[in-house]
Enzyme design. Structure first.
Site, short mmCIF file in Angstrom:
data_model
loop_
_atom_site.label_atom_id
_atom_site.label_comp_id
_atom_site.label_asym_id
_atom_site.label_seq_id
_atom_site.Cartn_x
_atom_site.Cartn_y
_atom_site.Cartn_z
N SER A 1 0.85 -1.19 0.00
CA SER A 1 0.00 0.00 0.00
C SER A 1 0.88 1.24 0.00
CB SER A 1 -0.89 0.01 1.25
OG SER A 1 -1.53 1.27 1.42
N TYR B 1 -0.74 -0.18 10.71
CA TYR B 1 -1.13 -0.59 9.36
C TYR B 1 -0.05 -0.21 8.36
CZ TYR B 1 -3.37 -0.84 4.83
OH TYR B 1 -3.63 -1.13 3.51
#
Length: 248
Positions: free
Chosen positions: A135, A148
């Site tokens: 990501s 995250y």
């Protein structure tokens, strides 16, 4: 016929990838916790093209049992797409949930490396490929991203490390690093807050699961002498976060 194992096929990028690869002529094994969604994909696309293996990626025993139960023609993998993952919570680190942090690490890091290690000998023997879904959160920090973002930075660096170790084997390794993609991602992150999801994606013209799935297929079907090391994608509307300044 080549066979792909795509984790996290019950929604979003994973679900779209199952459809895209199956329609392109691949055999696909897809995994996820929600068996009814996996079964619906098999019914839609045909059991000759898609097989489902329902388990939580954190449960290695359940994973191994499900993969061992697959029909023989679906057990030899040419491609592993490590897509299963999640974000939980948006709180700053000092007030975040430690349980949520551990769940993200167990899912996004531990389960990913465990499955990869399990399949590496076969992928080397078949000169296959690994595509890991990272990501932009692993490249650019933002408030509330904390663990995250850290897990996705790990996925990127792990992919580069695999690429180094696998030099000379013919195995290709790619880290795909998307920005804003409209899926169930924000609903999961916010425990089902539809308003938060609508606010995030509203008016942004975000990417879709299908956009990323088509990119995965392109990478997977490149000639075997080409490797995409890392690929970062964003919608045109999104760009890098600015610096923060806290003023007194």
């Amino acid at each position: 016929m080549r066979t792909a194992l795509i984790t996290g096929g019950t929604s979003g990028i994973g679900e779209a990838a199952v459809r895209v690869f199956a329609k392109a002529g691949w055999r696909v094994v897809t995994t996820g916790r929600r068996k009814e969604r996996l079964d619906a994909l098999v019914a839609e696309l045909g059991a000759d093209k898609v097989q489902a293996a329902a388990f939580d990626v954190r449960d290695e025993a359940a994973r191994d049992a499900a993969l061992d139960a697959l029909p023989a023609e679906f057990r030899a993998f040419d491609l592993l797409v490590n897509n299963a993952g999640l974000a939980l919570g948006t709180a700053p680190a000092q007030s975040a949930s430690l349980d949520q942090w551990k769940t993200m690490i167990d899912t996004n890091v531990t389960a990913l490396v465990s499955l990869t290690r399990k399949l590496l000998p076969e992928l080397v023997a078949r000169k296959g490929a690994i595509i890991n879904i990272s990501s932009v959160a692993g490249n650019y920090p933002y408030p509330g991203g904390n663990v995250y973002g850290g897990t996705k930075a790990f996925v990127r660096q792990f992919s580069l490390g695999l690429r180094s170790d696998l030099a000379g084997t013919g195995v290709r390794v790619t880290s795909i690093e998307p920005g804003m993609v409209e899926t169930e991602f924000t609903l999961v992150r916010t425990s089902g807050n539809q308003d938060a999801s609508d606010k995030l994606y509203g008016g942004a013209d975000p990417m879709t699961g299908e956009d990323i799935a088509e990119t995965l297929l392109w990478v997977a079907e490149l000639p075997p002498h080409l490797n995409i090391n890392t690929l970062e994608l964003m919608p045109v509307s999104q760009s890098f976060a600015g610096f923060q300044v806290a003023r007194s």
